[in-house]
Design an enzyme around this catalytic site. Structure first.
Site, short mmCIF file in Angstrom:
data_model
loop_
_atom_site.label_atom_id
_atom_site.label_comp_id
_atom_site.label_asym_id
_atom_site.label_seq_id
_atom_site.Cartn_x
_atom_site.Cartn_y
_atom_site.Cartn_z
N SER A 210 3.40 2.35 -0.23
CA SER A 210 2.84 3.20 -1.28
C SER A 210 1.32 3.05 -1.27
O SER A 210 0.73 2.59 -0.29
CB SER A 210 3.42 2.82 -2.65
OG SER A 210 3.07 3.78 -3.63
N ASN A 211 0.68 3.45 -2.35
CA ASN A 211 -0.77 3.34 -2.47
C ASN A 211 -1.13 2.98 -3.90
O ASN A 211 -0.25 2.78 -4.74
CB ASN A 211 -1.47 4.64 -2.01
CG ASN A 211 -0.94 5.85 -2.75
OD1 ASN A 211 -1.03 5.94 -3.98
ND2 ASN A 211 -0.38 6.80 -2.01
N HIS A 212 -2.43 2.94 -4.20
CA HIS A 212 -2.89 2.44 -5.49
C HIS A 212 -3.03 3.52 -6.56
O HIS A 212 -3.55 3.25 -7.65
CB HIS A 212 -4.24 1.73 -5.33
CG HIS A 212 -4.19 0.52 -4.45
ND1 HIS A 212 -3.48 -0.61 -4.78
CD2 HIS A 212 -4.75 0.28 -3.23
CE1 HIS A 212 -3.62 -1.52 -3.82
NE2 HIS A 212 -4.38 -1.00 -2.87
N SER A 213 -2.57 4.72 -6.30
CA SER A 213 -2.75 5.80 -7.28
C SER A 213 -2.00 5.50 -8.58
O SER A 213 -0.84 5.10 -8.56
CB SER A 213 -2.24 7.13 -6.71
OG SER A 213 -2.32 8.15 -7.68
N ALA A 278 -1.43 11.46 -4.62
CA ALA A 278 -1.79 10.74 -3.40
C ALA A 278 -0.52 10.60 -2.55
O ALA A 278 0.25 9.66 -2.71
CB ALA A 278 -2.36 9.36 -3.74
#
Length: 400
Positions: A210-213, A278
């Site tokens: 995943s990502n930091h969004s 994102a």
């Protein structure tokens, strides 16, 4: 201004010395053409008579859950369904605390919990009570629920002290409502899709990429567009903030593939789309049905490209407005302009992780809006909710 003409407004009145302003407030609302029903707490009757409020509102006053003379039920559910707005003025520290905690021990509070309309709260109390951490925490919590706080003024208080805590003046409260209802009609009839948050790409039943969004920017945009009357569908990935506007239709799409399917299905039936999510560029080539056990060797995880959602929507535009986001760390303008052209966007919102207070996780952001015609607008660091207003203004300029 005539934005309140024909609006159904429930006014909640609590036990405060500022209650005399409520009579003036109700008189002003009816003068604007609003239909007003007043709900009073039992203590409010100690400060002003129900007869006075009934006279200025031109409707019977509601205090108890039923009429003790004939047993007629005063339905808080029906009140909540009838209202276009619920205004609690004055709102005491006690009532604010109960609202924040979900306590429903009188008709005013049960109506609040049943209301599906916008709620406006005008606090009134002494300066020490207003400044107390508990009160400020309760007000902050009410804001996260989507309530609108009409800030109290500074002046002489009932205690004789001078400070912040005076209920806002009735004419200013009416102006606040007028401004809200004027704004909330500009995008009426427009259907807008917004994406928000990060995607989750499964590796096995335990792990994912995943990502930091956080989804804060996308949610702020969705709520601002809804506040202007747009019919908003929010396609959300993994977000960390609540969506407080009940008018927004929410579709959960946690993976890039799920978001692709939702977006391509919904976009053809919209007037515009704002692609704020994102979305992962890569996803595992295979997803294990069982937890992958570790061993002594290094783990190589094969990845494959995900589908280009914005690019696909750019092919399906047919006159629809398509807005993209570009979060960059290097060559910001060049990368954003390339994305703007390649994906056939109308305009793109650029932000850089190199700017302090911008990007993932923050309550603030710093953006530039780049258009196909080469023009641009730059906005300094500001709250994401405020920048959402700038973005909504730009969308209005394209759609209206």
């Amino acid at each position: 201004m005539v934005s309140l003409n024909g609006k159904n407004i429930v006014v909640g009145v609590t036990g405060s010395i500022a209650v005399f302003k409520a009579a003036i407030l109700v008189r002003l609302l009816t003068g604007e053409g609003a239909n007003v029903k007043v709900v009073m707490t039992p203590l409010a009757k100690e400060f002003i008579t129900p007869l006075t409020m009934a006279t200025v509102s031109k409707n019977p006053i509601l205090v108890d859950f039923f009429n003790p003379e004939n047993g007629e039920w005063n339905s808080h559910v029906s009140l909540g369904e009838w209202a276009d707005a619920y205004l609690i003025a004055p709102a005491t520290a006690n009532t604010i605390a109960k609202m924040a905690g979900g306590i429903a021990d009188n008709l005013l509070l049960t109506t609040y919990l049943s209301a599906k309309c916008p709620v406006f709260i005008a606090p009134a109390m002494d300066l020490d009570m207003y400044a107390h951490t508990a009160t400020q925490d309760n007000i902050a919590r009410l804001k996260t629920y989507g309530n609108h706080i009409i800030e109290p003024g500074v002046g002489e208080l009932a205690s004789g002290l001078v400070g912040k805590g005076r209920m806002a003046e009735p004419v200013d409260i009416v102006g606040y409502l007028n401004e809200y209802f004027c704004k909330c009609t500009t995008l009426t009839g427009k259907k807008i899709m917004v994406t928000a948050g990060g995607t989750i790409e499964a590796i096995d039943p335990v792990r994912f990429i995943s990502n930091h969004s956080s989804g804060k920017m996308g949610v702020a945009i969705a709520e601002e567009l809804a506040s202007r009357g747009a019919e908003v569908t929010l396609i959300k990935g993994n977000i960390t903030v609540p969506v407080t506007d009940r008018r927004i239709k929410i579709i959960e799409a946690l993976s890039a593939e799920g978001m692709y399917k939702a977006c391509t299905e919904i976009f053809p039936n919209t007037d515009a789309a704002v692609m704020c999510a994102a979305v992962a560029d890569y996803t595992p080539s295979e997803v294990s049905g069982e937890k992958i056990k570790k061993d002594e060797s290094n783990w190589l995880l094969p990845l494959k490209r995900t589908k280009d959602i914005a690019g696909e929507l750019g092919k399906l535009k047919q006159g629809r407005l398509l807005v993209g986001f570009a979060l960059e760390t290097t060559d910001e303008d060049r990368n954003a302009l390339r994305k703007l052209k390649e994906k056939n966007l109308d305009f793109i919102l650029l932000n850089s992780l190199r700017d302090e207070g911008a990007g993932f996780g923050h309550d603030t952001n710093k953006i530039a809006i780049l258009h196909q015609n080469g023009s641009r607008q730059d906005y300094p660091v500001a709250a994401k909710k405020d920048l959402a207003k700038n973005i909504a203004d730009t969308i209005e300029n394209y759609l209206l």
